[in-house]
Each structure stands twice: as structure tokens, then as C-alpha cells.
Design a protein around this motif. Structure first.
Motif, short mmCIF file in Angstrom:
data_model
loop_
_atom_site.label_atom_id
_atom_site.label_comp_id
_atom_site.label_asym_id
_atom_site.label_seq_id
_atom_site.Cartn_x
_atom_site.Cartn_y
_atom_site.Cartn_z
N ALA A 204 -1.60 -6.00 -7.15
CA ALA A 204 -1.18 -4.63 -7.43
C ALA A 204 -0.53 -4.50 -8.79
O ALA A 204 -0.69 -3.48 -9.48
N LYS B 41 0.83 -1.21 0.00
CA LYS B 41 0.00 0.00 0.00
C LYS B 41 0.86 1.25 0.00
O LYS B 41 0.55 2.24 -0.69
N SER C 149 0.77 4.06 -2.99
CA SER C 149 0.41 5.44 -2.68
C SER C 149 1.53 6.43 -2.99
O SER C 149 1.29 7.64 -3.02
#
Length: 325
Positions: free
Chosen positions: A212, A192, A196
Motif C-alpha cells: 500500500a 483497506k 479507502s
């Protein structure tokens, strides 16, 4: 046997793989078997065991009780395997270099290399994955970007674990000169953070990063095993791009072990049972549906994974520093 959790695999069908005990004392196995998982229920090693062992049970014609023995960074369960009777009725599994790293850090008073390897049943490669905004063109470009100071942070899992040690090895061997290793508590938060833009790059397992990458949120820079990745079959390894192989730290080799001095015909019977179990429709379907790859390997392969971890890592990483000495 003391254990945090246990589950008995129900026996169905007749024995498909059995052997005569050395000395002519009947067939093996003739009673239920205990399989030690040195981790809590619900983790990767436990999940594999609960999917594979029912089929091993069918192949051997004996029930298998799964015993979760967590503690001491997986050393408690590994020690129980080593100290069990060498009669074939207790064996277990852990994943070099993970448990060997714990062994090297904590230095228990027993010799892990005396365990008798049975086989390998899966392999989980680690890889380096980058946020696409950085337009990283492979491992050489990544190294150059760190050396130039364009990139500064390298993210992975907790300090003292496989990813942290792999990052140290790549810093020493490849010149991957990151200024800061950012440790996250689990693959999810680490991925994550890279998605980001909190960090430019993350190292984690191929299966953890699969979603991802498929969504376009991350790109594969390199798979850290020279044997490649079934999840990302086109991704290059370090050795594909002119760097040293770091297989001893770049992948988990999921292995099974018996106590020392177990008769080799018992080892071979267990290995054949596992090999047949991995080929069953039940295990193959589960593997395809979940992405948990199964891959049989010999006892020699398991021994190599264990011994290479213990012999090579101390030459590459300052273990005293990891111990806080």
C-alpha cells in the motif's frame, strides 16, 4: 506429543554443527529433534519454521519434525516446550510480545520466564501508516492532530493484541488521544479501511503495509521500533523524533526457546545451527523474494525480549481491564 499438524524435515548432508554432550556422553544431536510451533499451519511463525528448519537440519545432521501445537492463544505450545525433557530434542519458537501478552492476560500456572532462550531469528516491526489525504507530517504532527480533535479514530488489529496495546501505550506515553480504537480482523481489512478513508490511520507490520505504501495509497508516519525497518529504512522511529522508545511493544522479536535446565552447550549448538542456516543461499533467497526478513540474535537478545515484555507491559497497560475483571 499431541499436535495439530506435523512435518518432518528431511535430512540431507552431514552434520556441520555438533557438540560434545556435557559429561562426555557422545555427540549432540544423535537423534531427530522436535520443533514446536504454538500456532496453526500457514501463519507467519509456521512459515518461517518450514523455511528455516530444513537448513538447521542440514547444519546439525539430524532430522527436525515441526509440530504445530495451537491453542490457548499460543500458550498450549509454549507450555509443551517448557514441560519437555531438557535434553535438546524438543525446542520451539514464539514471538515476544505476542505470546507473553497471552501469558499476562490468561495467567497460567507455569512460569514462562523459566524457558531457556536459544536465539532470535527475525524481527518484525510495527508501524503507523496514514491515508495521504490527511497530510500528516510525522509522529509529532499526528499526536497534535489527535489532541486537537482533527483526527479521532485509530485503527489496528483485534482488541487485546499487540497493536491494541501499543495504541494504549502511545495514548498514555505520547498523548495520542484518539477517541475510538477501531479493531479489524486482520491486517488486510485494516489496511483497506485506511486506504479507502474509512479510518485515517492504521497500525500494522511493515511487511503488511509495504504494498500500500509502494502504490502511494498509504504513507509511513513512524516505525515503532528504534531498530528501524528494513522495508522502510528511512522511516523514523518514535525515539528519532523525541518520544520514548516502545520497542517492547513496537515489534515482534521472533525467538526460539528450550525447556528449563537444558545444558548450555546444547543451547549453543542449536544457536550455531540456526545462525548458519539463516546465512544459507536458500534462506537468504527466500527472504529477499518474500520480504520475510531474517536476522540472527543471541540468546541474551531473546531473553531480553521475553523478560521486557512480561515486566514492562503490566506497568504500561491495565491488564485487569483486558481480562475483563
Amino acid at each position: 506429543m499431541a499436535a495439530a499438524g506435523a512435518g518432518t524435515v528431511a535430512l540431507s548432508g552431514c552434520s556441520a554443527v555438533q557438540s560434545e554432550l556435557q559429561g562426555g556422553g557422545g555427540e549432540y544431536p544423535s537423534e531427530d529433534i522436535s520443533y514446536i510451533v504454538p500456532f496453526s499451519q500457514g501463519g507467519g511463525t509456521d512459515t518461517y519454521a518450514r523455511k528455516i528448519m530444513p537448513q538447521v537440519s542440514n547444519e546439525l545432521g539430524s532430522g527436525i519434525a515441526i509440530e504445530n501445537v495451537p491453542g490457548a492463544a499460543s500458550l498450549k505450545g509454549a507450555a509443551e516446550i517448557l514441560r519437555s525433557e531438557p535434553d535438546g530434542y524438543t525446542f520451539g519458537g514464539f514471538n515476544p510480545p505476542s505470546t507473553p501478552i497471552s501469558y499476562l492476560v490468561h495467567q497460567p500456572d507455569w512460569d514462562m520466564t523459566k524457558l531457556m532462550p536459544v536465539c532470535t531469528y527475525a524481527r518484525t516491526p510495527y508501524g503507523i501508516f496514514a491515508n495521504p489525504e490527511h497530510n500528516i507530517g510525522g509522529l509529532k504532527d499526528l499526536v497534535n492532530r489527535y489532541q486537537s480533535g482533527d483526527l479521532k479514530q485509530f485503527a489496528g488489529l483485534g482488541r487485546g493484541g499487540i497493536v491494541n496495546l501499543a495504541a494504549i501505550v502511545m495514548k498514555n506515553d505520547y498523548g495520542l488521544n484518539y477517541n475510538q480504537y477501531v479493531a479489524y480482523d486482520g491486517a488486510g481489512p485494516a489496511i483497506k479501511a485506511a486506504v479507502s478513508g474509512e479510518v485515517p490511520v492504521v497500525a500494522t507490520t511493515d511487511t503488511a503495509a509495504q504494498s500500500a505504501v509502494e502504490s502511494g495509497d498509504l504513507e509511513v508516519v513512524s516505525i515503532l521500533s528504534s531498530e528501524g525497518s528494513s522495508v522502510f529504512p528511512k522511516a523514523p522511529s518514535p525515539s528519532d523524533t523525541g518520544f520514548k522508545s516502545i520497542d517492547y511493544i513496537g515489534q515482534l522479536t521472533r525467538c526460539m526457546f528450550l525447556p528449563p535446565e537444558t545444558p548450555t552447550d546444547i543451547r549453543d549448538t542449536l544457536a550455531e545451527g540456526v545462525k548458519a542456516a539463516l546465512q544459507t543461499d536458500e534462506v537468504q533467497t527466500w527472504s529477499e523474494q518474500t520480504g520475510n526478513i531474517v536476522e540472527y540474535g543471541s540468546h541474551e537478545r531473546a531473553k531480553k525480549a521475553l523478560v521486557n515484555s512480561i515486566n514492562t507491559i503490566p506497568d504500561k497497560v491495565n491488564m485487569s481491564k483486558l481480562r475483563g475483571e
